[in-house]
Design an enzyme around this catalytic site. Structure first.
Site, PDB file in Angstrom:
ATOM      1  N   GLU A 113      -5.977   6.621  -2.396  1.00  0.00           N
ATOM      2  CA  GLU A 113      -5.974   5.591  -1.359  1.00  0.00           C
ATOM      3  C   GLU A 113      -6.422   4.235  -1.917  1.00  0.00           C
ATOM      4  O   GLU A 113      -5.843   3.197  -1.593  1.00  0.00           O
ATOM      5  CB  GLU A 113      -6.902   5.999  -0.212  1.00  0.00           C
TER       6      GLU A 113
ATOM      7  N   HIS B  87       0.834  -1.200   0.000  1.00  0.00           N
ATOM      8  CA  HIS B  87       0.000   0.000   0.000  1.00  0.00           C
ATOM      9  C   HIS B  87       0.871   1.253   0.000  1.00  0.00           C
ATOM     10  O   HIS B  87       0.687   2.163  -0.827  1.00  0.00           O
ATOM     11  CB  HIS B  87      -0.911  -0.024   1.225  1.00  0.00           C
ATOM     12  N   GLU B  88       1.827   1.318   0.926  1.00  0.00           N
ATOM     13  CA  GLU B  88       2.658   2.519   1.038  1.00  0.00           C
ATOM     14  C   GLU B  88       3.550   2.709  -0.186  1.00  0.00           C
ATOM     15  O   GLU B  88       3.707   3.822  -0.691  1.00  0.00           O
ATOM     16  CB  GLU B  88       3.501   2.461   2.319  1.00  0.00           C
TER      17      GLU B  88
ATOM     18  N   TYR C  79      -4.259  14.450  -3.023  1.00  0.00           N
ATOM     19  CA  TYR C  79      -4.654  13.709  -1.826  1.00  0.00           C
ATOM     20  C   TYR C  79      -5.734  14.455  -1.048  1.00  0.00           C
ATOM     21  O   TYR C  79      -5.569  14.816   0.125  1.00  0.00           O
ATOM     22  CB  TYR C  79      -3.426  13.455  -0.963  1.00  0.00           C
TER      23      TYR C  79
ATOM     24  N   ASP D 211     -13.438  11.704   4.343  1.00  0.00           N
ATOM     25  CA  ASP D 211     -12.021  11.376   4.500  1.00  0.00           C
ATOM     26  C   ASP D 211     -11.596  10.409   3.396  1.00  0.00           C
ATOM     27  O   ASP D 211     -12.313   9.453   3.080  1.00  0.00           O
ATOM     28  CB  ASP D 211     -11.808  10.740   5.875  1.00  0.00           C
TER      29      ASP D 211
ATOM     30  N   HIS E 132      -9.618   8.029   3.242  1.00  0.00           N
ATOM     31  CA  HIS E 132      -9.508   6.614   3.601  1.00  0.00           C
ATOM     32  C   HIS E 132     -10.858   5.918   3.564  1.00  0.00           C
ATOM     33  O   HIS E 132     -10.922   4.691   3.520  1.00  0.00           O
ATOM     34  CB  HIS E 132      -8.894   6.467   4.994  1.00  0.00           C
TER      35      HIS E 132
ATOM     36  N   HIS F 127       1.758   4.239  -3.091  1.00  0.00           N
ATOM     37  CA  HIS F 127       1.599   5.697  -3.060  1.00  0.00           C
ATOM     38  C   HIS F 127       2.713   6.366  -3.870  1.00  0.00           C
ATOM     39  O   HIS F 127       2.494   7.386  -4.531  1.00  0.00           O
ATOM     40  CB  HIS F 127       1.630   6.211  -1.622  1.00  0.00           C
TER      41      HIS F 127
END
Length: 545
Positions: free
Chosen positions: A383, A359-360, A374, A445, A447, A363
């Protein structure tokens, strides 16, 4: 990745970005449906595997012709193009991504992508905004310090700690709302409320002082591992011992922050090249998981999508472990080209599982390609892109200890009750995420608005209804009760990658993401293919039509 303070947006900015994001302007489609069979069509439109040197050559060629390209596109005399990325398909079609300047000032929201045939003929262009880039004057009425004070105040309103400007505000043209405006961009550092590093970008009208937009620059992402069992690691011999430096994957390093909150970690060293114990008490264990996850992600992008590293240039990034005390988060920063992991509650559940690492790292891929802003719907897509490829990497890894599933963060137990962080088949099961699109999605948000695309990916991959996959039970509904037949995860992830790298821009919203994936599916499988119909049906299933 997991928890994050909500990004601030003014009501006006929210509406502006929602409008601007829909502007996916294209010329001729690049689909090749017709006589070629599906396999040939997919092969011709699939990104070619470019070596770093070949990619560098394509970038040089694009840089040499930016003035001609700007003229061909009808850009103004004060506009210039800056090459950011290039993708080449199997049939020779080249997709070149550009950022734009006006009178020497960066144009935020002015990015575009050209699509050229093998012979160099322009087939189409995808733009973040249709607006003509022009302002009455590049002389600002306000001084930079005024914008800096406003930015710090905005960060403090989000409960940021130690808020201060990282550097003097820069003058820019803000074009994301469709009406280019002379503005200042200030970046406020310090820490967010939960201890995550802060890189809050605040866009302020350079003549009136009005806040136009804000977005966060920090994206929340043989050894014995905690989550994946015994694994092989890429290490390097240094002096009398070894370090976690993966020379096979661009020199990617994994470093130890020793529970500090900086970004400069120390190298892990080991005498016998056998790392960790599988227990969190051993500081090396979290490093094993992070290093292994980064290697899996690198291998996935290279073997499946032909991308050699995050930027496609063969250069590795950095993984930092043991950030802060009891820090239940992980994040990506462009500024250090690094991903950073906390150790979770009680410092016993590091956020270093395969899907969190993927996931990271994703990005970074998103930043190097579409650079989805973002905040708002584009932030939700940012996300979701990380969740989609985290899932793809986990399935691709075929690890017996951490099997592939459509759950995010199921290994790290961030809630303390054994439940996953997110569910892709029905995102609302986490209590906050959206299953389907509605007109307020841009105000949620990122997320949680990501749930819309996560749900789309599950439906496109597996279809609706109840089923069991790798021992996990799923039951995915649709917003209208329709039945969706999945096209298969392998195809869905290839379509999303092509859409991300070829048709999405910084302002892409959900409506534009639908168009981007339909174009990508058409390129890969043909206009009348089952894959195009499946992509469309999945979007309808989450309320995007």
């Amino acid at each position: 990745m997991p928890r994050s303070t909500r990004t601030r947006r003014t009501a006006a900015a929210a509406g502006a970005v929602a409008a601007a994001a829909a502007l996916l302007a294209t010329g001729l489609t690049t689909g090749t449906a017709g006589a070629a069979d599906a396999a040939d069509t997919a092969a011709s439109a699939t990104p070619a595997k470019l070596s770093p040197s070949h990619r560098a050559e394509l970038l040089r060629e694009a840089n040499d012709t930016t003035a001609r390209t700007a003229s061909t596109l009808g850009l103004g005399a004060q506009e210039k193009l800056v090459v950011k990325d290039v993708i080449k398909d199997g049939d020779g079609t080249t997709h070149t991504r550009y950022e734009r300047t006006f009178a020497g000032l960066p144009v935020l929201g002015g990015d575009l992508i050209t699509h050229e045939s093998k012979g160099g003929k322009l087939k189409g262009v995808t733009k973040a905004t249709k607006a003509t880039i022009k302002v009455a004057s590049t002389r600002a009425r306000l001084v930079p310090s005024t914008a800096e004070r406003a930015a710090i105040k905005a960060a403090q309103a989000d409960d940021a700690k130690l808020a201060k400007a990282d550097k003097a505000p820069r003058k820019v043209i803000w074009a994301a709302d469709g009406k280019p405006t002379l503005a200042y961009e200030a970046v406020v550092g310090g820490l967010q409320a939960d201890g995550t590093p802060n890189e809050l970008h605040v866009i302020t009208d350079a003549n009136t002082g009005k806040e136009l937009f804000t977005f966060q620059g920090v994206k929340n992402g043989t050894g014995s591992s905690q989550y994946s069992g015994e694994v092989e690691l890429g290490t390097a011999k240094e002096g009398s011992g070894y370090t976690l430096t993966d020379s096979e994957r661009g020199g990617h390093k994994t470093l130890d922050l020793r529970n500090g909150q900086g970004s400069q970690g120390e190298a892990f060293t080991d005498d016998d090249d056998k790392w960790g114990t599988g227990k969190p008490e051993d500081a090396q264990t979290a490093a094993v998981d992070a290093h292994y996850g980064a290697a899996l992600t690198w291998d996935y992008y290279k073997s499946v999508h032909g991308r050699d590293g995050i930027k496609g240039d063969g250069q590795g990034a950095t993984s930092n472990v043991h950030y802060g005390q009891n820090y239940s988060n992980a994040f990506w920063q462009d500024s250090c080209f690094c991903m950073t992991y906390g150790d979770g509650e009680g410092n016993t559940h590091p956020l270093t599982s395969i899907d969190v690492a993927a996931h990271e790292m994703t990005h970074g891929v998103t930043s190097a390609t579409a650079n989805l802003t973002y905040s708002g719907e584009s932030g939700g897509l940012n996300e979701a892109t990380s969740d989609i490829f985290a899932t793809a990497v986990e399935f691709n890894a075929d690890n017996g200890e951490d099997v592939g599933d459509y759950l995010i963060g199921e290994e790290i137990d961030i809630r303390g009750d054994g439940s996953p962080l997110r569910y892709m088949d029905k995102p609302s099961k986490d209590g906050s995420s959206l299953d389907n699109w509605d007109e307020n999605a841009g105000d949620v948000d990122v997320h949680y608005s990501s749930g819309i695309a996560n749900h789309w990916f599950y439906l496109a991959s597996e279809g609706s209804g109840a089923k069991e996959i790798n021992g996990v039970a799923y039951d995915s509904p649709t917003v209208d009760g329709s039945k969706v037949e999945g096209i298969g995860r392998d195809k869905a992830e290839k379509i999303w990658f092509k859409a991300l790298t070829t048709y999405m821009t910084s302002n892409t919203d959900y409506a534009a993401a639908r168009e981007a994936t339909l174009k990508a599916a058409t390129d890969l499988y043909g206009a009348d293919s089952a894959e195009v119909k499946g992509v469309d049906a999945a979007w309808a299933g989450v309320g995007v039509k």
